[in-house]
Design a protein around this motif. Structure first.
Motif, PDB file in Angstrom:
ATOM      1  N   ALA A 234      53.636 -12.474   7.048  1.00  0.00           N
ATOM      2  CA  ALA A 234      54.046 -13.864   7.683  1.00  0.00           C
ATOM      3  C   ALA A 234      53.292 -14.037   8.878  1.00  0.00           C
ATOM      4  CB  ALA A 234      55.512 -13.991   7.936  1.00  0.00           C
TER       5      ALA A 234
ATOM      6  N   ALA B 252      46.710 -19.922   9.303  1.00  0.00           N
ATOM      7  CA  ALA B 252      47.004 -21.484   9.162  1.00  0.00           C
ATOM      8  C   ALA B 252      46.691 -22.177  10.507  1.00  0.00           C
ATOM      9  CB  ALA B 252      48.694 -21.732   8.912  1.00  0.00           C
TER      10      ALA B 252
ATOM     11  N   PRO C   5      48.520 -25.756   5.078  1.00  0.00           N
ATOM     12  CA  PRO C   5      49.592 -24.968   5.760  1.00  0.00           C
ATOM     13  C   PRO C   5      50.946 -25.706   5.538  1.00  0.00           C
ATOM     14  CG  PRO C   5      47.702 -25.205   7.224  1.00  0.00           C
ATOM     15  CD  PRO C   5      47.358 -25.756   5.971  1.00  0.00           C
TER      16      PRO C   5
ATOM     17  N   LEU D  50      57.802 -20.184   3.997  1.00  0.00           N
ATOM     18  CA  LEU D  50      58.295 -18.676   4.279  1.00  0.00           C
ATOM     19  C   LEU D  50      58.741 -18.062   3.038  1.00  0.00           C
ATOM     20  CD1 LEU D  50      59.757 -17.994   7.707  1.00  0.00           C
ATOM     21  CD2 LEU D  50      57.556 -17.000   6.578  1.00  0.00           C
TER      22      LEU D  50
ATOM     23  N   CYS E 157      49.669 -14.985   8.014  1.00  0.00           N
ATOM     24  CA  CYS E 157      49.405 -16.194   7.181  1.00  0.00           C
ATOM     25  C   CYS E 157      49.563 -17.462   8.554  1.00  0.00           C
ATOM     26  CB  CYS E 157      50.291 -16.506   6.338  1.00  0.00           C
ATOM     27  SG  CYS E 157      50.160 -15.645   4.891  1.00  0.00           S
ATOM     28  N   THR E 158      50.425 -17.030   9.461  1.00  0.00           N
ATOM     29  CA  THR E 158      50.477 -17.900  10.616  1.00  0.00           C
ATOM     30  C   THR E 158      49.219 -18.009  11.384  1.00  0.00           C
ATOM     31  OG1 THR E 158      52.756 -17.265  10.853  1.00  0.00           O
ATOM     32  CG2 THR E 158      51.765 -18.325  12.813  1.00  0.00           C
TER      33      THR E 158
ATOM     34  N   SER F 224      57.487 -24.454   6.687  1.00  0.00           N
ATOM     35  CA  SER F 224      56.343 -24.271   6.143  1.00  0.00           C
ATOM     36  C   SER F 224      55.316 -23.550   7.462  1.00  0.00           C
ATOM     37  CB  SER F 224      55.470 -25.488   5.976  1.00  0.00           C
ATOM     38  OG  SER F 224      55.320 -26.408   6.828  1.00  0.00           O
ATOM     39  N   LEU F 225      54.104 -22.896   7.029  1.00  0.00           N
ATOM     40  CA  LEU F 225      53.377 -22.523   8.128  1.00  0.00           C
ATOM     41  C   LEU F 225      52.968 -23.590   9.099  1.00  0.00           C
ATOM     42  CD1 LEU F 225      51.141 -20.389   6.053  1.00  0.00           C
ATOM     43  CD2 LEU F 225      52.803 -19.501   7.328  1.00  0.00           C
TER      44      LEU F 225
END
Lengths: 161, 161
Positions: free
Chosen positions: B11, B18, B71, B76, B14-15, B132-133
């Motif tokens: 998580a 993004a 993104p 999640l 990916c953040t 969402s991201l």
DNA sequence: GATATCGTACTCGGATATACATTGTCCGAGTGGTGACGG
DNA sequence: CCGTCACCACTCGGACAATGTATATCCGAGTACGATATC
């Protein structure tokens, strides 16, 4: 992510206890036999419920487990928490503060990802808290046929003496 | 019940992805270094995300992982499902039909206890799907100080060349 | 000087060990019931 | 016939082993970049 099957076992066991007259209980062996489960392992899970105050244990001959509160005052959350513990499924280890570049965000405020998972678990918990054993028993009673009810009372009579 | 810590790792990874310009990615080693995590294990989790179609992998020198979608289109829940799988946490094994007295309820209808846990997980899932991201990145950007942003860009410049 | 080819460094991918948690079992501690014994 | 005591069977409780899952690591497969040699 997998929930302990002990939750399912004890949820069904407590449903059975809730269907009995107030103050009446069953031994762990009887509860296990009712759903064809391993007796010793069932006993272990019932101990957890007793520690959490969901059920009361009565030792000695003729003893067993009985609900500590009225069926209306025991929710599925109580049973879940007794077996799984109160720690959240998502544990934030604050990795955002680690590494060569910890400079993202304000650390005085909680981690946003953790906050989202926290909200999700709160919603999940609320759903479990909304259903008591009384609700479940009422639902089962509605679906039950007379023949099956007789089968249940016969088995109970044999166990309760 | 415990969620894999891989969910937290990916998580956050990916953040970070993004926050990069579209089409730009980072190697698994760099993503691990950013949060001071075990590189090999981080790589394993990123593979799961690639299989699920959340990120794309680029092999060879200068390769790495980049987001497969915008993104705004990655929630999640997508990340959770990629790591943990799509099976529900509560698995009903229909123990109500076992034992000497299976005559409680109507088996054509779903088990009531299972139904409650199902509703709870649906509520939980909905909460994760709502974020969402893009939302998370926006939140982080709001909390960020200029000094810290400079620190991040410097590290990125070093990694992206 | 331009181009094709080879080598090398870098990255992902899956197969392979290890640690930990859950599952499952057993034996001892404690308690109520029951029978024998004495009054 | 009644009360008391000791024994026994039954049940819970926690300690102990086995299994399964998550964690952690390593080495092979594949690709792009760059250097080199040739035209």
């Amino acid at each position: 992510m997998k929930m302990s099957e002990g939750v399912e076992w004890t949820a069904h066991a407590c449903t059975l206890l809730a269907a009995l007259p107030p103050g009446i209980g069953l031994s762990a062996a009887a509860l296990a036999e009712f759903h064809d489960l391993a007796p010793a392992y069932m006993a272990k899970h019932m101990q957890a419920l007793a520690r959490a105050g969901v059920v009361e244990s009565v030792r000695g001959a003729g003893g067993g487990y009985r609900l500590a509160r009225k069926p209306h005052d025991v929710t599925l959350w109580d049973i879940y928490e007794a077996i799984e513990g109160e720690e959240p499924a998502f544990r934030c280890s604050e990795i955002r503060q680690q590494g060569p570049c910890p400079g993202i965000g304000d650390f005085r405020k909680p981690c946003e990802i953790n906050a989202i998972f926290g909200r999700a678990e709160t919603a999940w918990k609320a759903e479990l808290k909304s259903m008591s054993l009384a609700d479940i028993v009422a639902d089962l009673a509605r679906k039950q046929t007379p023949a099956r009810r007789a089968q249940l009372t016969e088995w109970l009579g044999e166990k309760l003496g």
